[in-house]
Design a protein around this motif. Sequence first.
Motif, PDB file in Angstrom:
ATOM      1  N   ALA A  17      54.172   5.957  69.388  1.00 59.75           N
ATOM      2  CA  ALA A  17      53.748   4.929  70.342  1.00 59.75           C
ATOM      3  C   ALA A  17      52.676   4.007  69.794  1.00 59.75           C
ATOM      4  O   ALA A  17      52.185   3.138  70.509  1.00 59.75           O
ATOM      5  N   ASP A  18      52.327   4.186  68.498  1.00 57.94           N
ATOM      6  CA  ASP A  18      51.254   3.377  67.919  1.00 57.94           C
ATOM      7  C   ASP A  18      51.826   2.170  67.184  1.00 57.94           C
ATOM      8  O   ASP A  18      53.040   2.035  67.016  1.00 57.94           O
ATOM      9  N   ARG A  19      50.942   1.332  66.743  1.00 58.17           N
ATOM     10  CA  ARG A  19      51.350   0.147  65.996  1.00 58.17           C
ATOM     11  C   ARG A  19      50.264  -0.187  64.976  1.00 58.17           C
ATOM     12  O   ARG A  19      49.073  -0.088  65.277  1.00 58.17           O
ATOM     13  N   ILE A  20      50.676  -0.551  63.771  1.00 53.56           N
ATOM     14  CA  ILE A  20      49.736  -1.042  62.767  1.00 53.56           C
ATOM     15  C   ILE A  20      49.619  -2.554  62.944  1.00 53.56           C
ATOM     16  O   ILE A  20      50.629  -3.267  62.969  1.00 53.56           O
ATOM     17  N   VAL A  21      48.398  -3.021  63.073  1.00 54.87           N
ATOM     18  CA  VAL A  21      48.127  -4.440  63.307  1.00 54.87           C
ATOM     19  C   VAL A  21      47.390  -5.013  62.099  1.00 54.87           C
ATOM     20  O   VAL A  21      46.386  -4.441  61.655  1.00 54.87           O
ATOM     21  N   THR A  22      47.911  -6.107  61.558  1.00 54.44           N
ATOM     22  CA  THR A  22      47.242  -6.808  60.463  1.00 54.44           C
ATOM     23  C   THR A  22      46.571  -8.046  61.039  1.00 54.44           C
ATOM     24  O   THR A  22      47.229  -8.872  61.677  1.00 54.44           O
ATOM     25  N   VAL A  23      45.254  -8.164  60.819  1.00 53.59           N
ATOM     26  CA  VAL A  23      44.459  -9.223  61.438  1.00 53.59           C
ATOM     27  C   VAL A  23      43.649  -9.950  60.369  1.00 53.59           C
ATOM     28  O   VAL A  23      43.046  -9.308  59.493  1.00 53.59           O
ATOM     29  N   LEU A  24      43.631 -11.271  60.423  1.00 55.90           N
ATOM     30  CA  LEU A  24      42.719 -12.054  59.586  1.00 55.90           C
ATOM     31  C   LEU A  24      41.467 -12.311  60.412  1.00 55.90           C
ATOM     32  O   LEU A  24      41.509 -13.015  61.416  1.00 55.90           O
ATOM     33  N   THR A  25      40.357 -11.709  60.002  1.00 51.17           N
ATOM     34  CA  THR A  25      39.136 -11.771  60.786  1.00 51.17           C
ATOM     35  C   THR A  25      38.171 -12.816  60.254  1.00 51.17           C
ATOM     36  O   THR A  25      38.282 -13.266  59.110  1.00 51.17           O
ATOM     37  N   ARG A  26      37.222 -13.156  61.079  1.00 55.44           N
ATOM     38  CA  ARG A  26      36.223 -14.166  60.710  1.00 55.44           C
ATOM     39  C   ARG A  26      35.308 -13.686  59.587  1.00 55.44           C
ATOM     40  O   ARG A  26      35.015 -14.428  58.644  1.00 55.44           O
ATOM     41  N   ARG A  27      34.842 -12.444  59.687  1.00 53.53           N
ATOM     42  CA  ARG A  27      33.814 -11.960  58.754  1.00 53.53           C
ATOM     43  C   ARG A  27      34.305 -10.919  57.755  1.00 53.53           C
ATOM     44  O   ARG A  27      33.693 -10.751  56.697  1.00 53.53           O
ATOM     45  N   GLY A  29      37.608 -10.614  56.510  1.00 55.76           N
ATOM     46  CA  GLY A  29      38.861 -10.908  55.834  1.00 55.76           C
ATOM     47  C   GLY A  29      40.042 -10.252  56.512  1.00 55.76           C
ATOM     48  O   GLY A  29      40.072 -10.091  57.726  1.00 55.76           O
ATOM     49  N   ARG A  30      41.015  -9.849  55.726  1.00 55.52           N
ATOM     50  CA  ARG A  30      42.210  -9.225  56.282  1.00 55.52           C
ATOM     51  C   ARG A  30      41.964  -7.742  56.522  1.00 55.52           C
ATOM     52  O   ARG A  30      41.500  -7.032  55.629  1.00 55.52           O
ATOM     53  N   VAL A  31      42.288  -7.314  57.720  1.00 56.11           N
ATOM     54  CA  VAL A  31      42.058  -5.926  58.127  1.00 56.11           C
ATOM     55  C   VAL A  31      43.354  -5.346  58.673  1.00 56.11           C
ATOM     56  O   VAL A  31      44.077  -6.014  59.418  1.00 56.11           O
ATOM     57  N   GLU A  99      48.576 -14.176  55.422  1.00 53.76           N
ATOM     58  CA  GLU A  99      48.552 -12.791  54.936  1.00 53.76           C
ATOM     59  C   GLU A  99      48.727 -12.738  53.425  1.00 53.76           C
ATOM     60  O   GLU A  99      48.034 -11.987  52.726  1.00 53.76           O
ATOM     61  N   ARG A 100      49.639 -13.552  52.903  1.00 53.27           N
ATOM     62  CA  ARG A 100      49.908 -13.524  51.469  1.00 53.27           C
ATOM     63  C   ARG A 100      48.741 -14.087  50.655  1.00 53.27           C
ATOM     64  O   ARG A 100      48.512 -13.658  49.520  1.00 53.27           O
TER      65      ARG A 100
END
Length: 241
Positions: A17-27, A29-31, A99-100
């Motif tokens: 029921a989980d999900r991996i989330v890729t986020v470009l953050t302000r401080r 970088g990519r998390v 992302e790339r």
Amino acid sequence: MYRDEGVVLRTAPFAEADRIVTVLTRRNGRVRAVAKGVRKTSSRFGARLEPGTYVDLQLHEGRSLDTVTQADILAPYGATIAQEYARYTAAAVMLETAERLTSEERQPAFRLFLLLVGGLRTLASGERPPSLVLDAFLLRSLTVSGYGMALDECALCGEPGPHHSLSVPGGGVVCPECRPRGAASTSPAAVRLLADLLHGDWDGAEATDVRTRREAGGVVAAYLQWHLERALRALPHLERT
């Protein structure tokens, strides 16, 4: 624990029921982080972690993956953009490109983050043609990432333009003396459009016709994929007008 704001770039199923989330953050970088239980109908995250959503996040740092403990929507750009196919496909290319261009996780990418938020905001507002918004984002993102396209002077010798031959491996337009084998002939209108998009001259960019926009878009796509060294999955689905 840490807090940051960012744009959701991509999601992928994880466990039941989980999900991996890729986020470009302000401080930060990519998390990449796990959103636990987000695929359940009772999840408190709901649609807050969908691609294109601008969110305020609280995360718990982990060894390989962080964990999302709180998510609040700052702007639902993705949901608005998804209502129109041309805007949706443009946004998909923008998210994949972001992302790339951030190949290393937690590598600060503040300028790219600002470009992405601005590009999604413009797409969501519908105030500009999606194809022009996309190409402006791609050109500027490549520039801030160190792959800027030379458009005002020869990419090889610096001779001031205008020049109407373009070498993707060479880094942009080239003069007749430097023109390498395989360089493409580009119309003056397409070169001007690329320069207008890079420098933010929207009046000049929006005065162009569809043929010129498609030619310029093809140049940007070829240049982008050359420097990324791999084709973008979203690009074949792009609708250009």
